[in-house]
Design a protein around this motif. Structure first.
Motif, short mmCIF file in Angstrom:
data_model
loop_
_atom_site.label_atom_id
_atom_site.label_comp_id
_atom_site.label_asym_id
_atom_site.label_seq_id
_atom_site.Cartn_x
_atom_site.Cartn_y
_atom_site.Cartn_z
N GLN A 144 -5.29 -8.14 -6.15
CA GLN A 144 -3.89 -8.41 -6.44
C GLN A 144 -3.71 -9.89 -6.72
O GLN A 144 -4.28 -10.74 -6.03
CB GLN A 144 -3.00 -7.96 -5.28
N ILE A 168 -6.67 3.73 0.46
CA ILE A 168 -6.09 4.52 -0.62
C ILE A 168 -4.93 5.33 -0.06
O ILE A 168 -5.09 6.11 0.89
CB ILE A 168 -7.14 5.46 -1.24
N ASP A 169 -3.75 5.12 -0.65
CA ASP A 169 -2.57 5.88 -0.25
C ASP A 169 -2.74 7.33 -0.71
O ASP A 169 -2.99 7.59 -1.89
CB ASP A 169 -1.32 5.26 -0.90
N SER A 201 -7.71 -2.80 2.41
CA SER A 201 -7.22 -1.92 1.35
C SER A 201 -7.59 -0.48 1.68
O SER A 201 -8.77 -0.19 1.96
CB SER A 201 -7.82 -2.32 0.01
N TYR A 260 6.29 -0.84 -4.40
CA TYR A 260 5.33 -1.06 -5.46
C TYR A 260 5.55 -0.04 -6.56
O TYR A 260 6.27 0.95 -6.38
CB TYR A 260 3.88 -1.07 -4.95
N GLY A 313 -5.00 1.05 -9.81
CA GLY A 313 -5.01 1.45 -8.41
C GLY A 313 -6.33 1.14 -7.77
O GLY A 313 -7.00 0.19 -8.13
N GLY A 314 -6.70 1.93 -6.81
CA GLY A 314 -7.95 1.68 -6.12
C GLY A 314 -7.89 0.39 -5.34
O GLY A 314 -6.88 0.04 -4.76
N HIS A 315 -8.98 -0.34 -5.35
CA HIS A 315 -9.07 -1.56 -4.56
C HIS A 315 -9.03 -2.81 -5.44
O HIS A 315 -9.66 -3.82 -5.13
CB HIS A 315 -10.36 -1.54 -3.73
N LEU A 366 -3.37 5.29 -4.79
CA LEU A 366 -3.56 3.88 -5.08
C LEU A 366 -4.02 3.15 -3.84
O LEU A 366 -3.68 3.53 -2.73
CB LEU A 366 -2.26 3.26 -5.56
N GLY A 367 -4.73 2.05 -4.05
CA GLY A 367 -5.07 1.20 -2.94
C GLY A 367 -3.89 0.32 -2.59
O GLY A 367 -3.27 -0.25 -3.47
N ARG A 368 -3.56 0.22 -1.34
CA ARG A 368 -2.51 -0.70 -0.91
C ARG A 368 -3.06 -1.55 0.22
O ARG A 368 -3.86 -1.09 1.02
CB ARG A 368 -1.23 0.02 -0.52
N LEU A 369 -2.58 -2.78 0.26
CA LEU A 369 -3.11 -3.74 1.21
C LEU A 369 -2.31 -3.76 2.51
O LEU A 369 -1.07 -3.72 2.49
CB LEU A 369 -3.09 -5.15 0.61
N SER A 423 -0.06 8.45 -3.62
CA SER A 423 -0.17 7.89 -4.96
C SER A 423 -1.60 7.72 -5.42
O SER A 423 -1.85 7.43 -6.58
CB SER A 423 0.53 6.53 -5.01
N TYR A 480 6.33 -8.08 -1.80
CA TYR A 480 6.04 -8.30 -0.39
C TYR A 480 7.07 -9.26 0.18
O TYR A 480 7.59 -10.14 -0.50
CB TYR A 480 4.67 -8.96 -0.20
#
Lengths: 113, 116
Positions: A102, B95-96, B93, A48, A97-99, B101-104, B99, A35
């Motif tokens: 981080q 989900i992309d 968050s 990412y 992945g998912g939520h 995937l979760g992204r913020l 991918s 970031y």
């Protein structure tokens, strides 16, 4: 527990220079992130990676390259530093992945003269 | 697109007073909201998170409730301390699709300064 290490802590570069930032994590997390933090603009995702040798572009990938050499490390390259650029680059990782939560490193502070 | 709005850039309060930091979001997907806190010269750390509508989530004296009806996830504390001085980020968050995937998506952040 684990830790994310970013090197260097401070980076001073010249206009047009290629600059590389490094990130290491010992969480054994699959996913890693880069970031950029600018004052008043929150954190913006650059790249990412969901696993070794994988790369996904974020919202701010132009002007940057990234490399996931192995599961524990993720590098970011500023391909051509812009004069008077000043920002903090944060590396993060999550289990998958998912939520997932981080976890962030302490950052690399960049100043371009 | 997906986004987060934090309306206050800077909040200054006297120790012991209550605080509410605003966070609203936009998304067409099922939302998962986070609050991260970043103390000076430190890494951002998770403060709390939620995806459950109308359920209060608490951590370290801070609390927030996700209200899907108003797309909000405001952060509150009943009595702020000097050590609460920090930068607070609300994040969404999603989900992309590519991918999975979760992204913020982060808000711009609110700087909280607590004075004696």
């Amino acid at each position: 527990g684990g830790i994310i290490t970013q090197t260097p802590k401070f980076l001073i570069g010249q206009e047009g220079q290629k600059l590389t930032l490094k990130c290491q994590q010992n969480f054994n997390h699959d996913t890693m992130y880069w970031y950029r933090q600018d004052s008043g603009k929150g954190l913006r995702l650059i790249y990412y990676s969901i696993t070794e040798n994988d790369l996904q572009k974020g919202d701010l990938s132009e002007g940057y390259d990234a490399s996931r050499e192995k599961k524990s490390s993720f590098s970011l390259t500023v391909t051509s530093a812009q004069k008077n650029e000043m920002a903090v680059f944060l590396c993060a990782s999550s289990i998958g992945g998912g939520h997932d939560t981080q976890y962030f490193g302490p950052g690399t502070r960049l100043l371009v003269l | 697109g997906d986004s987060v709005t934090q309306t206050e850039g800077l909040v200054t309060l006297t120790k012991g007073l209550p605080v509410m930091l605003n966070c609203t979001y936009q998304t067409t997907y099922s939302p998962f909201l986070f609050w991260y806190v970043q103390h000076l010269n430190e890494a951002p750390k998770l403060l709390l998170k939620s995806s459950t509508d109308n359920k209060r989530t608490e951590h370290q004296g801070f609390y927030a409730t996700l209200h899907k009806s108003s797309s909000s996830f405001h952060l509150q504390k009943s009595s702020v301390q000097l050590s609460d001085s920090a930068l607070y980020f609300c994040a969404l968050s999603v989900i992309d699709r590519g991918s999975a995937l979760g992204r913020l998506h982060f808000g711009a952040g609110t700087q909280l300064i607590v004075i004696p």
